[in-house]
Design an enzyme around this catalytic site. Sequence first.
Site, PDB file in Angstrom:
ATOM      1  N   HIS A   1      77.045  15.212  86.453  1.00 18.69           N
ATOM      2  CA  HIS A   1      75.616  14.962  86.588  1.00 18.69           C
ATOM      3  C   HIS A   1      75.313  13.627  85.923  1.00 18.69           C
ATOM      4  O   HIS A   1      76.119  13.095  85.148  1.00 18.69           O
ATOM      5  CB  HIS A   1      74.779  16.102  86.007  1.00 18.69           C
ATOM      6  CG  HIS A   1      74.437  15.943  84.563  1.00 18.69           C
ATOM      7  ND1 HIS A   1      75.388  15.952  83.567  1.00 18.69           N
ATOM      8  CD2 HIS A   1      73.243  15.769  83.945  1.00 18.69           C
ATOM      9  CE1 HIS A   1      74.795  15.800  82.388  1.00 18.69           C
ATOM     10  NE2 HIS A   1      73.500  15.687  82.590  1.00 18.69           N
TER      11      HIS A   1
ATOM     12  N   TYR B   1      65.590  16.050  83.679  1.00 22.99           N
ATOM     13  CA  TYR B   1      65.147  16.308  82.315  1.00 22.99           C
ATOM     14  C   TYR B   1      65.067  14.985  81.565  1.00 22.99           C
ATOM     15  O   TYR B   1      65.667  13.970  81.966  1.00 22.99           O
ATOM     16  CB  TYR B   1      66.072  17.296  81.607  1.00 22.99           C
ATOM     17  CG  TYR B   1      67.494  16.822  81.398  1.00 22.99           C
ATOM     18  CD1 TYR B   1      67.862  16.141  80.245  1.00 22.99           C
ATOM     19  CD2 TYR B   1      68.476  17.054  82.361  1.00 22.99           C
ATOM     20  CE1 TYR B   1      69.167  15.708  80.046  1.00 22.99           C
ATOM     21  CE2 TYR B   1      69.790  16.636  82.173  1.00 22.99           C
ATOM     22  CZ  TYR B   1      70.120  15.955  81.008  1.00 22.99           C
ATOM     23  OH  TYR B   1      71.414  15.529  80.819  1.00 22.99           O
TER      24      TYR B   1
ATOM     25  N   ASP C   1      80.924  54.067  81.350  1.00 26.32           N
ATOM     26  CA  ASP C   1      80.808  55.497  81.644  1.00 26.32           C
ATOM     27  C   ASP C   1      81.656  55.761  82.881  1.00 26.32           C
ATOM     28  O   ASP C   1      81.671  54.976  83.831  1.00 26.32           O
ATOM     29  CB  ASP C   1      79.357  55.939  81.831  1.00 26.32           C
ATOM     30  CG  ASP C   1      78.707  55.380  83.075  1.00 26.32           C
ATOM     31  OD1 ASP C   1      79.007  54.220  83.438  1.00 26.32           O
ATOM     32  OD2 ASP C   1      77.876  56.080  83.676  1.00 26.32           O
TER      33      ASP C   1
END
Length: 857
Positions: free
Chosen positions: A233, A288, A591
């Site tokens: 990136h 960002y 379980d």
Amino acid sequence: MNPTDSLPSEADTVVVGAGIVGCNLAYQLTKLGRDDVVVVDQGPMPTTGGSSTHAPGIMFQTAEEKILTKFANYSRELYSELEGADGRQAYNEVGGIEVARTEERMDFLERRVENGLAWGIEDPQILSPEEVGERLPLVNEEEIIGGYYSPTDGQVSGVVACDALAREAMDRGAQFVPHTRTEDVEFDGDSVSAVVTENGTIDCDEVVVATNIWARQLGEELDVHLPVTPVEHQYTMTEPLDELAEGAVDITDHPLFENYRNVSGEKAKRLLVGPDRPILRDQDNAMYFRTHGDAYGIGSYNHESIVPDPEELGGNDPDGEQGSVHEFTDYHMENATHPDRPDKAPRQASDELLPATAGKELEHKYNGMFSETPNGLPAMGPVEGYDGLWTAAGIWVTHAGGAGKALAEWMENGVPRLDDGPIDLAHADVNRFNAHEGSWDFARDLGAEEYRIVYNVMHPKWVWTDKQRDIRRTPMYHTHLEYGGEMWGEAGWEAPQWFDSNADLVAEYADRIPDREGWESVYWSPIEGAEALHVRDRVGLHDMTPFNKIEVVGSDASAFVQHLCTNDMDLDVGDVRYTLMCNEDGGVRADITVTRTDEDRYLLLTTGREVGNNHVAWVREQSPDSVVVNDVTSSLAAMVCTGPDARKVLSKVADADLSDDAFPFFTSQQFYVKNVPVTALRVSYAGELGWELYTPSEYGERLWEHVMEAGEEYDIRPYGNGALDILRIEKGFRLWGEDLHTEHNPYEAGLGWAVDLDTDFVGKEAVEAAAAGENVDHEVACLTLDDEEAMVMAHRPVLDGDDPIGYVHSAEYGYSVGACVAYTYLPPEYAEPGTEVEIRYEGDRYDATVREEPLLD
């Protein structure tokens, strides 16, 4: 930090990789008392040249995934306690703001608040455009319609944090060895015996692969096929901006500056400067931002996926180039190449949001690498089949503190924990992966897809549409297609969620299937409800082949099964018993239903889906040499015929007496269905009269056809996973990985009846304490919404007034109950039937009441 000049000849634990993950792990291991830890890295220290060196270090804590948020929150607290080499706190708590440019994103930000409340983030808030502008004056308020604000978000320099963590680890006895490339790991049988480096060999008992983008390379050397994919990136920093002139900082006197510049060049002058205002994220454009003194840093995921070949990744070259950095591709900044954002280039989006950056030169720019996994979560934990080999990959700076803490606890005490208690890592466990996920074709494509969607608004039920689908088919796959199966992919399996052939049932049950709108209506069909109601009224057939099936064989099989299981496992051949497996801390590890199929042979049946392989690895890890553990998931086709007419259907084709007297509940028999051999269990996850049928895979399709033909006069219908989830939650049956996991013990989970304290099993001491009322901080609670037509989804906060007291673990509309059913864990005083609470969902509050379970009996 002062790393050692020489390679030690032996150590208890060797950590390969001195980036943010390796440094965090060494810090935590030594804090737990280990003093013989060696960390090796191919680069210099603390600026190794990996992702931690080039990362801008922004820390947005809130994520849809609980473990990422918990990891980030712990990391923030840890980094706030660290003292950098300049004597200042390592963490810059400036707050974090995510802005919305669309209504869809604004809805997403509301979910951000709800996730934040559910996961324990401090004071998550929605902001108006004006409130965003007050905190970030350079943001163009006209470009946004609101924002999400987390006051405790911030930034930490990976280099500053690595240095601080390493110094403290070294003070407690750890050794750090730079410029030492790891070439191999040696084993004595299946146990780690040594790490081979370019500078010599270290004899050791444990090795942790914490090499991030290089993890796949080392894994391949060890014949461990890690689906960890390097992706690129973009990050760049502007020239100085007049609007930020007051923030100008000369960082060249920082004690780490020269070390940093030697690896990163002149951009170290910017990267080493912390932000002085909130960090910013524009996810609508996959970007960002953070300040670097008088400049703005701009990060962009807003381009097509760039996936380098792991085999071509080098280390740091002699000229100082970072191995985790590639040349900046201007084309990807100036053009719209992201397949989901075709109309606006990243630079245009940046300049619109922050007009002060428009036309400014981008002074420092590079393509930085990090790693992705197929589900976007870390790959961590002990590697199955290799005693002493651990992994810690796919972890960002944001999450490394929590991941290091959890992994260190796992290594030292057997159970991953944070300071507030155990944390379940089923979806981040390295053993969750299936065989096909180790191929580079799969890892490359899925890593690229994870990169593509990292900032997209993603529904929790979203499934891959075309990349790496149709890999694993059950024997009934083509039959499912003939019935119009809506096929979803999970763990490589193609499995039906519902069947279009059952659309006629919707009209029959229309008065019992409320319409849905909004987020809960996406990836949903009323056919799911109609199928569930039809099973309750008549009969259905469900393909459960993807559920994990484990065979335990050997002269000590009985003793081993008892060692694994909390219940009394003194079974006769043909007996079936529901039981739990717990970890050392008493948390529910799985379980299962256990069937004794012969004197020295048992069949263990447990959850499939993404976490099923973790159970296989756990059973194998516990097994003695005298027992063989086989994963028979793929070799056995499985289906369940269930509903009030199930006996009538099967009696037409089975050469066995299926009456209650001849075939009691929770027993097993072997017989033929026409000409197909089956092992039948009188159990049903749907909670109705039914039999699970198991047969070798080559017989599966024919068995399905036999049962469907026999059930034609009773209007038998196939039903999908959507209906099964509805049926099981109405009956109070747990789904491991959702409303049952290792963070809760059997008594908190309401499953104390599946524990026999007169037997010995893994975790017994902790389970005994829970039985006596110790460590029972929460109890399972079954909620129904008071509004009979309303629906909520998982991972939203349960409230008492404005105070979060839990979160929704799983939720489905119960069509036989006539209300949405939600399972949660609440403080014991709230878990009493009749207690009234609220669930916050999509910005609204829904009244809910704790009910006695099961809702249907």
